[in-house]
Design a protein around this motif. Structure first.
Motif, mmCIF file in Angstrom:
data_model
loop_
_atom_site.group_PDB
_atom_site.id
_atom_site.type_symbol
_atom_site.label_atom_id
_atom_site.label_comp_id
_atom_site.label_asym_id
_atom_site.label_seq_id
_atom_site.Cartn_x
_atom_site.Cartn_y
_atom_site.Cartn_z
ATOM 1 N N ALA A 188 -7.851 13.226 -4.288
ATOM 2 C CA ALA A 188 -6.519 12.668 -4.493
ATOM 3 C C ALA A 188 -5.550 13.736 -4.988
ATOM 4 O O ALA A 188 -4.416 13.842 -4.517
ATOM 5 C CB ALA A 188 -6.587 11.517 -5.490
ATOM 6 N N LEU A 189 -6.031 14.550 -5.913
ATOM 7 C CA LEU A 189 -5.156 15.578 -6.469
ATOM 8 C C LEU A 189 -4.779 16.589 -5.386
ATOM 9 O O LEU A 189 -3.619 16.993 -5.269
ATOM 10 C CB LEU A 189 -5.859 16.282 -7.634
ATOM 11 N N MET A 224 -2.343 7.868 -9.206
ATOM 12 C CA MET A 224 -3.153 9.025 -9.613
ATOM 13 C C MET A 224 -3.597 8.862 -11.070
ATOM 14 O O MET A 224 -4.773 8.989 -11.401
ATOM 15 C CB MET A 224 -2.286 10.281 -9.451
ATOM 16 N N VAL A 231 -16.483 4.385 -10.198
ATOM 17 C CA VAL A 231 -16.259 3.704 -11.479
ATOM 18 C C VAL A 231 -17.068 2.413 -11.545
ATOM 19 O O VAL A 231 -17.829 2.181 -12.492
ATOM 20 C CB VAL A 231 -14.755 3.411 -11.661
ATOM 21 N N GLY A 289 -9.362 9.255 -1.690
ATOM 22 C CA GLY A 289 -9.696 9.633 -3.067
ATOM 23 C C GLY A 289 -9.804 8.416 -3.952
ATOM 24 O O GLY A 289 -10.775 8.244 -4.701
ATOM 25 N N VAL A 290 -8.820 7.525 -3.858
ATOM 26 C CA VAL A 290 -8.840 6.299 -4.660
ATOM 27 C C VAL A 290 -10.099 5.503 -4.365
ATOM 28 O O VAL A 290 -10.803 5.041 -5.264
ATOM 29 C CB VAL A 290 -7.583 5.452 -4.363
ATOM 30 N N PHE A 337 -8.091 0.824 -2.776
ATOM 31 C CA PHE A 337 -8.584 0.130 -3.953
ATOM 32 C C PHE A 337 -9.493 -1.028 -3.555
ATOM 33 O O PHE A 337 -10.638 -1.117 -3.999
ATOM 34 C CB PHE A 337 -7.403 -0.360 -4.782
ATOM 35 N N MET A 377 -16.620 9.981 -8.889
ATOM 36 C CA MET A 377 -15.333 9.971 -9.602
ATOM 37 C C MET A 377 -14.641 11.328 -9.536
ATOM 38 O O MET A 377 -13.496 11.404 -9.077
ATOM 39 C CB MET A 377 -15.541 9.526 -11.044
ATOM 40 N N VAL A 410 0.334 4.312 -2.598
ATOM 41 C CA VAL A 410 -0.121 5.663 -2.305
ATOM 42 C C VAL A 410 1.021 6.646 -2.099
ATOM 43 O O VAL A 410 0.788 7.844 -2.064
ATOM 44 C CB VAL A 410 -1.039 5.711 -1.065
ATOM 45 N N ILE A 464 -6.150 5.975 -11.524
ATOM 46 C CA ILE A 464 -7.561 6.209 -11.198
ATOM 47 C C ILE A 464 -8.182 7.141 -12.235
ATOM 48 O O ILE A 464 -9.370 7.031 -12.533
ATOM 49 C CB ILE A 464 -7.762 6.733 -9.753
ATOM 50 N N PHE A 492 -5.164 10.614 0.147
ATOM 51 C CA PHE A 492 -5.033 10.130 -1.227
ATOM 52 C C PHE A 492 -5.782 8.815 -1.392
ATOM 53 O O PHE A 492 -6.522 8.599 -2.350
ATOM 54 C CB PHE A 492 -3.552 9.941 -1.548
ATOM 55 N N ASP A 493 -5.628 7.941 -0.377
ATOM 56 C CA ASP A 493 -6.282 6.636 -0.438
ATOM 57 C C ASP A 493 -7.806 6.794 -0.416
ATOM 58 O O ASP A 493 -8.527 6.050 -1.067
ATOM 59 C CB ASP A 493 -5.821 5.778 0.745
ATOM 60 N N LEU A 505 -9.208 4.850 -14.918
ATOM 61 C CA LEU A 505 -10.429 4.143 -14.502
ATOM 62 C C LEU A 505 -11.655 5.018 -14.736
ATOM 63 O O LEU A 505 -12.656 4.572 -15.310
ATOM 64 C CB LEU A 505 -10.346 3.811 -13.012
ATOM 65 N N ALA A 506 -11.533 6.267 -14.288
ATOM 66 C CA ALA A 506 -12.670 7.173 -14.430
ATOM 67 C C ALA A 506 -13.018 7.347 -15.907
ATOM 68 O O ALA A 506 -14.196 7.335 -16.286
ATOM 69 C CB ALA A 506 -12.344 8.522 -13.799
ATOM 70 N N LEU A 557 -11.267 12.071 -7.480
ATOM 71 C CA LEU A 557 -10.079 12.554 -8.193
ATOM 72 C C LEU A 557 -9.594 13.857 -7.597
ATOM 73 O O LEU A 557 -8.389 14.056 -7.409
ATOM 74 C CB LEU A 557 -10.403 12.744 -9.677
ATOM 75 N N ASN A 572 0.816 -1.202 0.000
ATOM 76 C CA ASN A 572 0.000 0.000 0.000
ATOM 77 C C ASN A 572 0.858 1.264 0.000
ATOM 78 O O ASN A 572 0.516 2.262 -0.627
ATOM 79 C CB ASN A 572 -0.925 -0.017 1.222
ATOM 80 N N VAL A 618 -13.111 7.035 -6.030
ATOM 81 C CA VAL A 618 -13.078 6.865 -7.483
ATOM 82 C C VAL A 618 -13.476 5.437 -7.843
ATOM 83 O O VAL A 618 -14.281 5.206 -8.756
ATOM 84 C CB VAL A 618 -11.677 7.187 -8.050
ATOM 85 N N ALA A 662 -14.913 4.402 -17.127
ATOM 86 C CA ALA A 662 -16.311 4.407 -16.694
ATOM 87 C C ALA A 662 -17.129 5.377 -17.523
ATOM 88 O O ALA A 662 -18.245 5.066 -17.964
ATOM 89 C CB ALA A 662 -16.384 4.776 -15.222
ATOM 90 N N ALA A 707 -1.151 10.648 2.589
ATOM 91 C CA ALA A 707 -1.303 9.355 1.927
ATOM 92 C C ALA A 707 -2.680 8.783 2.199
ATOM 93 O O ALA A 707 -3.312 8.210 1.313
ATOM 94 C CB ALA A 707 -0.231 8.395 2.419
ATOM 95 N N GLY A 724 -6.507 -1.251 1.893
ATOM 96 C CA GLY A 724 -6.199 -0.046 1.161
ATOM 97 C C GLY A 724 -7.405 0.469 0.419
ATOM 98 O O GLY A 724 -8.471 -0.149 0.427
#
Lengths: 769, 136
Positions: free
Chosen positions: B77-78, A742, B124, B116-117, B36, B70, A734, A745, B113-114, A748-749, B74, A730, B120, A752, B110, B34
């Motif tokens: 995460a950004l 980044m 999706v 965010g993932v 995902f 989504m 990350v 994903i 960020f996770d 992925l988006a 995103l 992990n 998403v 979709a 981190a 995590g």
């Protein structure tokens, strides 16, 4: 300086905001931009004639040696003045010529972009930025030539022009990179000091070839000349601006600019002389047979460009002087003739020279402009053209061995050019006015004043060569020779000499030809008989062939069936893998290194085997999908056995979702249909066996490779120290490779959104029906 | 598939599975898990619910189109990647709050960020599955 070069782009970018307010009535305001630039560049003139070197540096990408270094010397000054000066007149002219056109603002945007690119091109000292601007001129000219984008011919010729010049541009880029590598710098000023180094380098010939192809495609030299007549589909202001004064001269500029670096070498001289000579004679003779005014002008332009290449190829002081003068002469008279042609076309609706005559009665000022330009074109004293032509003969006569042949070629070319100029400048205006054109009226002054200005300058410079002698021409020659020279003065009258005799022969011959030869359909058909062997049709055939091959190739590979795609990929990979495994590597399996087989693994493998058999031979779709899911879960178990819990978890979820997706899709399909015949099933089975077998072999091979533990050790050690995480997988996802995640994903988006839009849009269109 | 047992169970399973998904998400930094996997599990929870009660019901629970998750994910995460720029570190440097917070544990970019993932992935998967099941 940077601002002045980029101003055109800024204007173009601001058009969406201001364009619609300006295009109705205030279009003329656009011409303030080139006009102010013209004045700005003119203000540098005193510095230039004092032999000052003006260098303006702006950092861009210093790390790879690419910067905006604008270097203003005599040569650049001449070109900037031509670009902005003729640019101003063209901008003014366009305001009236395309009045009320719905996309007038867009047109100005393209023109401004083009102007900026040209300025950047002639000012760049850095050869990489030079290339960038070079390509920008190709791109902006693509839009300009294809401006009438509802006409197919126009689209086609703009594509052809882009294709040819873009093709040359790639060669130029290669040439520039090699030149920079050999010369050790991307700066032209520095390259000039490394001339000996460059010319003695084994790569010199390839530099020459690459630069030549770039310059010849841009400046429409034989055999790349064919795009230029096609580009005449553009609105006339474009033809004027691009194809008389600026873009086609970019190649000439390039050659002139690199004369101090690459010139004075046997290959350089002989190639340029031969190509220039062929082009000027070939295009000159072609020009005679044209009926379309713009066609005549296009071919005579190609011919004039040939003369310039030829003169630069001669490379003597005389020849370079002649080239410098001729650039100016040609720009002045050819722009005038194009503008006049535009007016004729605009007012009468035809450009067929055999139908036009006597227009002087209805549009005298236009006729005067055209006549003056034709005089300058013909080199009849006291025009500036006379000065220019004398210099050309002066240059060819003093060349030595080949003097007679080259002078002869120059005379023939000039006769043809003179004829073409008379055809465009005198023929439509003299004689009897046909009844159809009697109600043609004089256009707005915005149209006829610009050509009048240009034409009068052509005469004025002839009478008073002093005006341009020291101030403009001399610095140009100095820049091409890389010395400050002080050996000449432009004169109208050279005294009685061979040159004068040659001039008279030219004028006599041309005028004679004008009275003997009447342009008619018959001559044109005779000339078109040679079409099948012309470079244009040969290129067309090559392009067609290319097109055919790629279409056939695409329809075989991209056939639209997912199963065939998969087959293609698998077959290709199998060949690649099979070749590599059986050719390069010894196959052996070290049983001792493998871990022991446990009872769990045996059970899982058994389940997998049963499921596979089930999947392949079952009669029901749902069962097949379910047993695929079982296989997936078994793989997860294997992952778990080998301590990859993260992977196993993810795989579990993914498998679940896959089965759900399959079920969703299959739910509404008939339970079972045998769609494929036994033959293809056997084929697919064989392919799957081969591919699976190869992958297994590959995996076993990988085990034999010495394992690099460094990376995993690094991650294991630093994961907690740097990223404060204990789960290395992990942390990599990350933190260490966060940017990858980044992007993933985002992908992925996008996927979709793709699914959503594909299905929903199709649904909507079905609903409509 | 609309049996009573399944239906009843699914409405209890949904919150439980979502909690589990968040649990997986949060433990990811130290133990297997995590964003995902967590996202996938959360998505499966919703899919399960929709199987039992029909997609309309599930949509009613989520209230908005799952596709909106989504862009939200995103941007989260950004932002977590851009945040270090504010303190002068390069893009995506890990920043951590020193004291662990009860239940959640260590907080840092981190983790954000996770999250965010996580969002998403839910967005999706649900978008794809809902779109396909509605279309067919």
């Amino acid at each position: 300086m940077l601002l002045s070069v980029l101003s055109g782009f800024i204007l173009a970018a601001s058009l969406p905001l201001i364009g619609k307010y300006l295009k109705e009535k205030w279009a003329i305001l656009f011409s303030l931009l080139p006009l102010s630039l013209f004045i700005y560049f003119l203000s540098f003139q005193p510095d230039i004639s004092d032999d000052k070197n003006l260098l303006f540096s702006y950092n861009w990408v210093p790390s790879i040696g690419v910067d905006f270094n604008f270097h203003l010397d005599g040569l650049s000054l001449l070109f900037t003045l031509l670009i902005t000066g003729i640019g101003s007149l063209v901008f003014i002219y366009t305001a009236a010529y395309l009045k009320g056109h719905p996309y007038l603002d867009r047109f100005y945007g393209y023109l401004a972009m083009f102007m900026s690119s040209m300025l950047g091109l002639v000012l760049s000292d850095n050869i990489i930025t030079l290339f960038i601007f070079w390509e920008l001129t190709s791109i902006s000219s693509f839009f300009l030539i294809g401006f009438n984008n509802d006409s197919e011919a126009s689209r086609k010729s703009s594509l052809l022009a882009l294709g040819v010049t873009g093709f040359g541009g790639l060669f130029l880029l290669a040439g520039m990179v090699v030149l920079g590598y050999v010369g050790g710098s991307y700066s032209i000023l520095e390259l000039m000091n490394a001339t000996d180094l460059i010319q003695s380098h084994p790569l010199f010939v390839s530099i020459l070839v690459l630069v030549f192809i770039g310059a010849f495609t841009k400046s429409a030299q034989f055999p790349f000349h064919f795009w230029l007549p096609g580009a005449m589909k553009a609105p006339t202001p474009v033809s004027t601006y691009l194809h008389s004064a600026t873009m086609v001269k970019a190649g000439i500029y390039l050659l002139a600019r690199f004369t101090p670096v690459l010139g004075a070498h046997e290959y350089w001289n002989s190639t340029l002389i031969i190509v220039g000579c062929i082009t000027m004679v070939y295009a000159g003779i072609h020009a005679i047979f044209r009926l379309d005014l713009k066609g005549i002008l296009a071919y005579s332009t190609i011919s004039a460009l040939g003369i310039l290449v030829f003169l630069i190829g001669l490379g003597t002081d005389d020849a370079l002087l002649a080239a410098a003068v001729f650039i100016l002469v040609h720009a002045l008279y050819k722009a005038t003739l194009f503008l006049v042609t535009g007016i004729i076309d605009h007012e009468t609706g035809t450009r067929d020279v055999s139908k036009l005559s006597g227009l002087n009665k209805v549009m005298l000022p236009v006729g005067i402009a055209a006549g003056l330009a034709a005089l300058s074109n013909a080199g009849i004293p006291p025009s500036f053209g006379f000065v220019g032509k004398d210099l050309i003969y002066e240059a060819t006569l003093h060349i030595g061995d080949w003097a007679y042949l080259l002078t002869g070629a120059a005379v023939i070319t000039n006769i043809c050019l003179l004829f073409a100029g008379f055809l465009a400048g005198f023929k439509p205006f003299l004689g009897k006015l046909p009844v159809t054109y009697e109600n043609v009226h004089l256009p707005s002054p915005l149209l006829y004043v610009p050509p009048l200005i240009l034409a009068s300058l052509g005469i004025l410079f002839g009478i008073l060569p002093l005006l341009v002698d020291d101030s403009l021409i001399k610095p140009v020659v100095a820049a091409m020779l890389n010395t400050s020279s002080d050996f000449f003065h432009l004169q109208l009258w050279h005294g009685w000499s061979t040159v004068l005799l040659l001039s008279s022969i030219t004028i006599g011959g041309g005028v004679g030809l004008y009275f003997i030869l009447n342009p008619s359909e018959g001559l044109l058909t005779k000339a078109t008989r040679f079409e099948p062997i012309s470079p244009l049709s040969i290129t067309g055939k090559i392009t067609g062939l290319f097109h055919g091959i790629s279409q056939g190739y695409t329809s075989v590979i991209q056939n639209g069936y997912l199963r065939y795609y998969v087959i293609t990929i698998l077959v290709f990979l199998s060949f690649l893998l099979g070749y590599k495994i059986f050719q390069g590597i010894d196959l052996y399996l070290n049983v001792a290194t493998l871990s022991e087989i446990t009872i769990y693994e045996v059970i899982v493998l058994g389940i997998m085997a049963v499921s596979i058999v089930y999947t392949v031979f079952t009669k029901s779709r749902l069962v097949a999908v379910a047993s695929m899911g079982v296989i997936g879960y078994c793989i997860c178990l294997v992952f778990l056995f080998y301590s990859a819990p993260d992977l196993a978890m993810t795989q579990f979820s993914i498998d679940t979702l896959t089965v759900i997706l399959f079920v969703l899709v299959l739910y509404n399909l008939p339970k079972y249909l045998k769609l494929s015949d036994t033959g293809s099933r056997v084929r697919d089975g064989l392919l799957a066996l081969i591919f699976g077998g190869l992958i297994s072999l590959l995996t076993l091979e990988v085990l034999n490779e010495p394992l690099e533990r460094e990376i995993s050790a690094y991650y294991a050690e630093t994961a907690y120290k740097l990223a404060k995480g204990k789960n290395v997988v992990n942390v990599i996802l990350v933190d260490f490779r966060g940017s990858d995640t980044m992007v993933e994903i985002i992908v992925l988006a996008i996927a979709a959104i793709g699914v959503f839009s594909l299905l929903k849009l199709r649904l909507k269109s079905i609903e409509k029906e | 598939m609309k049996t009573i047992i399944f239906k009843t169970a699914s409405s209890y399973l949904l919150p439980l599975l979502l909690l589990f998904a968040i649990f997986i998400l949060l433990r990811g930094h130290y133990l297997p898990g995590g964003g995902f996997v967590g996202g996938l599990i959360a998505a499966i929870a919703f899919v399960l619910h929709s199987f039992a009660n029909g997609i309309e019901r599930t949509r009613g629970i989520i209230k908005f189109h799952p596709g909106f998750l989504m862009p939200i994910g995103l941007s989260i995460a950004l932002c977590s990647g851009l945040a270090p720029l504010l303190v002068g570190s390069p893009f995506m440097t890990g920043l951590w709050y020193h004291n662990p917070i009860p239940v959640i544990g260590m907080i840092g970019t981190a983790l954000i960020f996770d999250i965010g993932v996580f969002l998403v992935v839910i967005g999706v998967v649900l978008t794809i599955i809902f779109t396909i099941s509605e279309t067919i």
